[in-house]
Enzyme design. Structure first.
Site, PDB file in Angstrom:
ATOM      1  N   HIS A 250      32.971  53.866  34.810  1.00  0.00           N
ATOM      2  CA  HIS A 250      32.932  52.455  34.410  1.00  0.00           C
ATOM      3  C   HIS A 250      33.015  51.505  35.606  1.00  0.00           C
ATOM      4  O   HIS A 250      32.733  50.320  35.465  1.00  0.00           O
ATOM      5  CB  HIS A 250      34.072  52.157  33.432  1.00  0.00           C
ATOM      6  CG  HIS A 250      33.846  52.780  32.083  1.00  0.00           C
ATOM      7  ND1 HIS A 250      33.458  52.067  30.975  1.00  0.00           N
ATOM      8  CD2 HIS A 250      33.924  54.072  31.684  1.00  0.00           C
ATOM      9  CE1 HIS A 250      33.321  52.887  29.953  1.00  0.00           C
ATOM     10  NE2 HIS A 250      33.603  54.106  30.352  1.00  0.00           N
TER      11      HIS A 250
ATOM     12  N   ASP B 270      32.498  44.459  40.526  1.00  0.00           N
ATOM     13  CA  ASP B 270      32.808  44.841  39.151  1.00  0.00           C
ATOM     14  C   ASP B 270      31.771  45.857  38.687  1.00  0.00           C
ATOM     15  O   ASP B 270      30.584  45.702  39.004  1.00  0.00           O
ATOM     16  CB  ASP B 270      32.722  43.590  38.248  1.00  0.00           C
ATOM     17  CG  ASP B 270      33.764  43.600  37.141  1.00  0.00           C
ATOM     18  OD1 ASP B 270      34.142  44.695  36.699  1.00  0.00           O
ATOM     19  OD2 ASP B 270      34.182  42.506  36.727  1.00  0.00           O
TER      20      ASP B 270
HETATM   21  P1  ADQ Z   1      37.494  45.662  32.912  1.00  0.00           P
HETATM   22  O1  ADQ Z   1      37.779  45.637  34.367  1.00  0.00           O
HETATM   23  O2  ADQ Z   1      38.654  45.594  32.013  1.00  0.00           O
HETATM   24  O3  ADQ Z   1      36.611  46.902  32.508  1.00  0.00           O
HETATM   25  P2  ADQ Z   1      35.473  43.840  31.594  1.00  0.00           P
HETATM   26  O4  ADQ Z   1      34.210  44.584  31.552  1.00  0.00           O
HETATM   27  O5  ADQ Z   1      35.274  42.387  31.859  1.00  0.00           O
HETATM   28  O6  ADQ Z   1      36.502  44.372  32.680  1.00  0.00           O
HETATM   29  O7  ADQ Z   1      36.183  43.998  30.201  1.00  0.00           O
HETATM   30  C1  ADQ Z   1      37.346  43.312  29.891  1.00  0.00           C
HETATM   31  C2  ADQ Z   1      37.493  43.234  28.364  1.00  0.00           C
HETATM   32  O8  ADQ Z   1      38.804  42.817  28.073  1.00  0.00           O
HETATM   33  C3  ADQ Z   1      36.554  42.245  27.723  1.00  0.00           C
HETATM   34  O9  ADQ Z   1      36.115  42.773  26.512  1.00  0.00           O
HETATM   35  C4  ADQ Z   1      37.421  41.015  27.531  1.00  0.00           C
HETATM   36  O10 ADQ Z   1      37.067  40.202  26.446  1.00  0.00           O
HETATM   37  C5  ADQ Z   1      38.786  41.631  27.305  1.00  0.00           C
HETATM   38  N1  ADQ Z   1      39.820  40.705  27.792  1.00  0.00           N
HETATM   39  C6  ADQ Z   1      39.980  40.253  29.037  1.00  0.00           C
HETATM   40  N2  ADQ Z   1      40.998  39.369  29.085  1.00  0.00           N
HETATM   41  C7  ADQ Z   1      41.492  39.277  27.841  1.00  0.00           C
HETATM   42  C8  ADQ Z   1      42.554  38.535  27.227  1.00  0.00           C
HETATM   43  N3  ADQ Z   1      43.308  37.666  27.890  1.00  0.00           N
HETATM   44  N4  ADQ Z   1      42.774  38.722  25.932  1.00  0.00           N
HETATM   45  C9  ADQ Z   1      42.008  39.580  25.234  1.00  0.00           C
HETATM   46  N5  ADQ Z   1      41.000  40.281  25.723  1.00  0.00           N
HETATM   47  C10 ADQ Z   1      40.745  40.147  27.012  1.00  0.00           C
HETATM   48  C11 ADQ Z   1      36.095  48.069  33.179  1.00  0.00           C
HETATM   49  C12 ADQ Z   1      35.265  47.794  34.445  1.00  0.00           C
HETATM   50  C13 ADQ Z   1      34.151  46.819  34.117  1.00  0.00           C
HETATM   51  C14 ADQ Z   1      33.291  47.387  32.988  1.00  0.00           C
HETATM   52  C15 ADQ Z   1      34.148  47.806  31.814  1.00  0.00           C
HETATM   53  C16 ADQ Z   1      33.351  48.551  30.764  1.00  0.00           C
HETATM   54  O11 ADQ Z   1      36.093  47.263  35.489  1.00  0.00           O
HETATM   55  O12 ADQ Z   1      33.331  46.578  35.255  1.00  0.00           O
HETATM   56  O13 ADQ Z   1      32.379  46.394  32.545  1.00  0.00           O
HETATM   57  O14 ADQ Z   1      35.216  48.667  32.222  1.00  0.00           O
HETATM   58  O15 ADQ Z   1      32.669  49.622  31.317  1.00  0.00           O
END
Ligand code: ADQ
Length: 462
Positions: free
Chosen positions: A156, A364
């Protein structure tokens, strides 16, 4: 049809639906639909390293099996090798790499322990899908225990160039274990290229037709599978009567000021201090925005036992406080910072109520927030996505305003452009972006990966 077995470090609580990580969101929606087994750590820590049996719970079509970690496993496998070594280095942050040999020993031990449990639960016809950097060597441990099923791996996070990977202690062992899989998937084509380069340059590997690579006497399929979201689910959450009411309330409370939103785990890869600095630059370069714009940053805590995370929180809070002290007034707080998780439907409403979505990670894997922001917009009056070129999502989401998060003026100018963008341009860009988010949604990701896994030559068949 084969049964699906998913293994990831954490499993989400399917009962409460509370999941803040991107992986948890993607896997939960997949298993609720297809059924199968999900195995992972339950998030608990036990003081003594004793024999454990997995706790098994059925939830609809899915079975969830979890185990706790011992204190020492947590410190070496989870905090140590996974989050003080692999996470920073795979995000190109070698300066934050913090290694002790016990970390790698713990990482190996936990992967072996998980394999001990899992090997007894898997049948040869299962499709086994292992997720992320915590579990890279799991397939090789399963093979040692005679597991012959097809096993796929999806990373990921980014896979950096070989010059960076070779700085990771035990990298040669780590990358060799990836050849125990049948399919190895990455988020973007540049991650695939970086992996191929490592295998060619460091492991005497050979690139073959159809995205296959041979090394260490094994041939595997290596491809990108960009992860996506459930577009309709987010759009629906953003357009309920409750969401309408939240957006109206927000507009009243903020006196109809334009809102720019950022939503990220409070992680040093997400570029949060740089983002706040860029917002200050917006106010300096374009003072017409003073009292007219708000930056709403939602950043729930994460991995607070790792020093680098404590430091980033202090830095972010200091910067936000400085701007608010210097620019704010009794009726205007320029930066609103919320340090906790927010229910997903409220998040969707906040996305819809914001004129711009600021997604500016320094690095990311993909970034699902970018796609959620697009999905939540009103098609007739959408906001503008500002996206870092270093998010995996930038490889696809070309119609966003693509920025260099290290260049404050570049990000500030993009914010100004977003705030001023004519309706027609916003609608056109959004339509294209929505099309892309739909074409590469979570179902497509899952189906493409599982198809590649099911079609992979079954080299371990008895
Ligand atoms: P993350 O680093 O966690 O994921 P991201 O892909 O942006 O990053 O996903 C975060 C998720 O958490 C989103 O669905 C978002 O809505 C939710 N989220 C964030 N802050 C929140 C809050 N305050 N309250 C509720 N929900 C919240 C890792 C990798 C990424 C990759 C994903 C999936 O680092 O690059 O895209 O896995 O593979």
């Amino acid at each position: 049809m084969s049964r699906l077995v998913v293994v990831s470090n954490r499993v989400a609580d399917l009962e409460s639906g509370a999941q803040s990580g991107g992986l948890a969101v993607a896997v939960a929606s997949m298993l609720e639909e297809t059924g199968g087994l999900w195995f992972g750590w339950d998030g608990n820590i036990i003081e003594e390293e004793t024999e454990r049996t997995p706790n098994i719970v059925r939830h609809g079509r899915a079975t969830v099996a979890t185990i706790p970690l011992s204190r020492s496993e947590y410190e070496t496998y989870y905090l140590g090798y996974s989050n003080k070594v692999l996470w920073p280095s795979f995000h190109y942050r070698l300066g934050l790499l913090d290694y002790e040999s016990s970390f790698n020993e713990g990482y190996r031990r936990v992967n072996a322990m998980i394999a001990d449990h899992l090997a007894t639960m898997i049948s040869p016809t299962d499709l086994v899908w292992i997720h992320d950097y915590h579990l890279i060597p799991l397939a090789s441990e399963l093979r040692k225990r005679g597991v012959k099923s097809r096993i796929g791996f999806f990373l990921h996070i980014p896979f950096p160039p070989p010059d960076v990977v070779v700085a990771v202690p035990e990298h040669a062992w780590l990358i060799e274990t990836m050849f125990a899989y049948d399919v190895v998937g990455f988020q973007t084509s540049s991650d695939v290229t970086n992996f191929q380069r490592y295998v060619l340059e460091q492991a005497d590997g050979v690139l073959k037709a159809g995205g296959q690579m041979s090394a260490f006497g094994r041939t595997i399929v290596v491809r990108s599978f960009p992860i996506g979201i459930d577009v309709d689910a987010v759009a629906k959450m953003a357009h309920t009567p409750e969401a309408d009411a939240s957006i109206r309330l927000l507009a009243t409370r903020t006196l109809n000021r334009a809102q720019i939103i950022g939503v990220d785990r409070l992680d040093y890869t997400k570029g949060l201090p740089d983002r706040v600095r860029a917002f200050r630059r917006l106010l300096e370069l374009y003072p017409e925005n003073i009292k007219r714009v708000i930056l709403m940053q939602i950043a729930p805590p994460t991995r607070e036992e790792v020093a680098a995370y404590v430091e980033i929180r202090e830095e972010l809070e200091g910067l936000s406080g400085n701007i608010n002290g210097e620019f704010g007034d009794f009726d205007w707080t320029p930066v609103r910072y919320i340090h906790r998780a927010i229910p997903r439907d409220i998040l969707a409403a906040l996305f819809r109520g914001s004129k711009a979505g600021l997604v500016t990670p320094l690095r990311d894997g993909m970034n699902l927030v970018a796609k959620e922001y697009i999905a939540a917009q009103d098609e007739d009056d959408p906001g503008v996505l500002i996206l870092s070129r270093f998010a995996g999502a930038a490889e696809d989401l070309e119609e966003a305003l693509i920025v260099n998060p290290y260049d404050m003026d570049d990000v500030a100018t993009a914010m100004q452009r977003a705030l001023k963008m004519p309706l027609q341009e916003r609608v056109e860009r959004h339509r294209a972006l929505l099309g892309r988010a739909r074409a590469h949604d979570v179902t497509h990701w899952r189906e493409q990966f599982l198809k590649a896994l099911a079609n992979a030559q079954h080299r371990y068949a008895a």
